[in-house]
Motif scaffolding. Structure first.
Motif, PDB file in Angstrom:
ATOM      1  N   GLU A  44       6.735   3.596  -9.100  1.00  0.00           N
ATOM      2  CA  GLU A  44       6.434   2.281  -8.549  1.00  0.00           C
ATOM      3  C   GLU A  44       6.014   2.443  -7.105  1.00  0.00           C
ATOM      4  O   GLU A  44       6.392   3.404  -6.428  1.00  0.00           O
ATOM      5  CB  GLU A  44       7.648   1.340  -8.644  1.00  0.00           C
ATOM      6  CG  GLU A  44       7.950   0.858 -10.040  1.00  0.00           C
ATOM      7  CD  GLU A  44       8.920  -0.300 -10.020  1.00  0.00           C
ATOM      8  OE1 GLU A  44       9.148  -0.880  -8.929  1.00  0.00           O
ATOM      9  OE2 GLU A  44       9.448  -0.644 -11.089  1.00  0.00           O
ATOM     10  N   ARG A  45       5.250   1.463  -6.643  1.00  0.00           N
ATOM     11  CA  ARG A  45       4.797   1.488  -5.259  1.00  0.00           C
ATOM     12  C   ARG A  45       5.845   0.862  -4.364  1.00  0.00           C
ATOM     13  O   ARG A  45       6.476  -0.127  -4.715  1.00  0.00           O
ATOM     14  CB  ARG A  45       3.477   0.736  -5.115  1.00  0.00           C
ATOM     15  CG  ARG A  45       2.304   1.399  -5.851  1.00  0.00           C
ATOM     16  CD  ARG A  45       1.027   0.618  -5.624  1.00  0.00           C
ATOM     17  NE  ARG A  45      -0.106   1.256  -6.291  1.00  0.00           N
ATOM     18  CZ  ARG A  45      -1.344   0.787  -6.263  1.00  0.00           C
ATOM     19  NH1 ARG A  45      -1.612  -0.331  -5.593  1.00  0.00           N
ATOM     20  NH2 ARG A  45      -2.305   1.428  -6.891  1.00  0.00           N
ATOM     21  N   GLY A  46       6.000   1.454  -3.205  1.00  0.00           N
ATOM     22  CA  GLY A  46       6.953   0.937  -2.234  1.00  0.00           C
ATOM     23  C   GLY A  46       6.951   1.817  -0.997  1.00  0.00           C
ATOM     24  O   GLY A  46       6.249   2.838  -0.927  1.00  0.00           O
ATOM     25  N   ARG A  47       7.741   1.420  -0.039  1.00  0.00           N
ATOM     26  CA  ARG A  47       7.862   2.191   1.202  1.00  0.00           C
ATOM     27  C   ARG A  47       9.007   3.182   1.088  1.00  0.00           C
ATOM     28  O   ARG A  47       9.936   3.021   0.312  1.00  0.00           O
ATOM     29  CB  ARG A  47       8.070   1.251   2.389  1.00  0.00           C
ATOM     30  CG  ARG A  47       6.891   0.340   2.660  1.00  0.00           C
ATOM     31  CD  ARG A  47       6.978  -0.246   4.057  1.00  0.00           C
ATOM     32  NE  ARG A  47       8.203  -1.020   4.237  1.00  0.00           N
ATOM     33  CZ  ARG A  47       8.292  -2.317   4.015  1.00  0.00           C
ATOM     34  NH1 ARG A  47       7.235  -2.988   3.578  1.00  0.00           N
ATOM     35  NH2 ARG A  47       9.424  -2.958   4.225  1.00  0.00           N
ATOM     36  N   GLY A  48       8.942   4.220   1.917  1.00  0.00           N
ATOM     37  CA  GLY A  48       9.981   5.238   1.927  1.00  0.00           C
ATOM     38  C   GLY A  48       9.523   6.515   1.259  1.00  0.00           C
ATOM     39  O   GLY A  48       8.402   6.617   0.735  1.00  0.00           O
ATOM     40  N   SER A  49      10.392   7.507   1.277  1.00  0.00           N
ATOM     41  CA  SER A  49      10.057   8.812   0.712  1.00  0.00           C
ATOM     42  C   SER A  49      11.292   9.430   0.080  1.00  0.00           C
ATOM     43  O   SER A  49      12.431   9.142   0.461  1.00  0.00           O
ATOM     44  CB  SER A  49       9.509   9.748   1.796  1.00  0.00           C
ATOM     45  OG  SER A  49      10.503   9.981   2.785  1.00  0.00           O
ATOM     46  N   THR A  50      11.045  10.299  -0.909  1.00  0.00           N
ATOM     47  CA  THR A  50      12.108  11.046  -1.598  1.00  0.00           C
ATOM     48  C   THR A  50      11.652  12.486  -1.747  1.00  0.00           C
ATOM     49  O   THR A  50      10.550  12.756  -2.233  1.00  0.00           O
ATOM     50  CB  THR A  50      12.396  10.448  -2.986  1.00  0.00           C
ATOM     51  OG1 THR A  50      12.752   9.075  -2.849  1.00  0.00           O
ATOM     52  CG2 THR A  50      13.538  11.189  -3.661  1.00  0.00           C
TER      53      THR A  50
END
Length: 424
Positions: A51-57
């Motif tokens: 899914e699209r969104g902000r942040g990183s993993t």
């Protein structure tokens, strides 16, 4: 190791995940717990870039799409149903293995590992929910990954399946691997977890060890079994403790176990059992959620009063007016019921504010019942007052004969006779 930084996802004006950050370390089972709708599944999909969104993993320093062989490094099962329920369990795993370039011999290994070898030839749609859950775990284990991410793995599992899952996850992390398990079954997940990540309303409320998380719950109940129940109840209540009697010989006290034992020893009360109930993860979660909710509401009120003082004052005045209106309405209703059901009240007297028909009729010889009925002018005036914007409907009246039994005239008879002389 999994490093999550600032995951955020919004659906319109609703925030599903709000600035989520945590770290999952190898060698331990980490449980991502929370109620339904807390944002757990959305957070996992954001971590896997579904899914699209902000942040990183980052998985060992790389994003999921940057991994060269994702299935061999991160095993994932998000609780999805199989694509074709008509396939057999072995065929389903062979298709997944071919998609990731894994040898077919690995299929029989994982089927034996999850205990599905006896039903390998059964169609997926005919399997139970617990067996389909094991099949999903087997799919995640095809590449023998170092990191395992599971969503609701205990759903549909019987007690034997839940026990197998706990033992399997403990054996998996004993090899130095990383496991992240998400779900709302707080007790089942915490029994096999070493670390807890508690989510609610898209935010992370707790990130600590299971032992520390259990200690957050307020109140420790101690169960006491004694033949001298009445004597012990008097002593404990004299010390200001809350005591509840269960049956004839069992008590539950909200106090420390050592204190209860000292009170019984000093007064010579015989005890058969003195056990402290262990605080469950569900109790700890409810306590933490209540504290964070109260702190959030207090912070919102403080910010509103600081930045919008007039709005806060208007809201307080509006609430006070609503309380006054509600009190008046309640009192009026109570008075009406009291007049209605009061046997000593005068039934013939009209309620307060209503003018009797005899007083409004004028002279004494006027019929009160007739005067009480509104006339045409009053009715039209009241209807105009109710809907002044409407125009009266135009009615078409059909001309009818005043005398329906009159004998028809000769002209009428001639008009009803056709030109050929035949009566109609």
């Amino acid at each position: 190791m999994i490093e999550v930084q600032g995951l955020t996802r919004k659906y319109g004006g609703a925030v599903a995940v709000d600035a989520l950050s945590f770290t999952v370390r190898p060698g331990q089972v980490t449980a991502l717990i929370g109620p339904n709708g807390a944002g757990k599944s959305t957070a996992l999909r954001l971590m896997l870039q579904l899914e699209r969104g902000r942040g990183s993993t980052l998985f060992a320093g790389c994003r999921y799409r940057e991994l060269r062989h994702p299935a061999r490094e991160v095993g994932v099962w998000l609780g999805a149903e199989p694509a074709d329920p008509r396939r057999r369990a072995r065929t389903e795993l062979r298709v997944a293995a071919a998609a990731h370039g894994i040898k077919r011999a690995r299929v029989d290994e994982v089927l034996d590992l999850v205990g599905l070898a006896p039903v390998a030839g059964v169609r997926v749609g005919a399997l139970s929910m617990g067996a389909r859950g094991r099949l999903g775990i087997a799919t995640a284990l095809l590449g023998d990954p170092h990191t395992l991410i599971l969503d609701e793995p205990s759903a549909g599992q019987d007690p034997e399946g839940a026990r197998w899952l706990r033992e399997f996850l403990r054996a998996y992390v004993s090899q130095g691997r990383t496991v992240l398990v998400a779900g709302h079954g707080l007790t089942e997940l915490a029994d096999c977890a070493d670390h807890v990540l508690a989510m609610s309303r898209g935010r992370l409320w707790a990130d600590e060890a299971v032992v520390d998380y259990r200690a957050r719950a307020e109140g420790h109940e101690v169960f006491v079994r004694t033949p001298q129940v009445e004597r012990l109840v008097e002593l404990l209540r004299a010390e200001g403790l809350a005591v509840h009697v269960h049956g004839g010989t069992v008590l539950s006290v909200s106090a420390d176990r050592a204190r209860i034992g000292e009170i019984a020893f000093r007064n010579g009360v015989l005890l058969h059992e003195l056990a402290q109930r262990e605080t469950s993860v569900a109790d700890a979660f409810c306590t933490v959620a209540a504290r964070n909710r109260a702190a959030t509401e207090s912070r919102v009120r403080i910010d509103q009063a600081r930045h919008f003082p007039r709005s806060a004052e208007r809201a307080e005045r509006r609430a006070a007016r609503e309380d006054v209106k509600l009190a008046k309405r309640t009192k009026a209703t109570a008075d009406a019921y009291e007049r209605l059901y009061d046997p000593t009240a005068d039934v013939t007297s009209p309620p307060e504010g209503v003018i009797p028909a005899s007083a409004a009729s004028g002279p004494a010889d006027t019929d009160a019942s007739v005067s009480a009925i509104p006339g045409p002018a009053q009715a039209s005036r009241s209807s105009d007052n109710r809907s002044p914007h409407r125009r009266p409907k135009r009615r078409r009246w059909l001309a009818r004969s005043s005398d329906n039994d009159a004998t028809p005239t000769d002209d009428d008879t001639r008009s009803r006779t056709r030109s050929d002389g035949v009566n109609v």
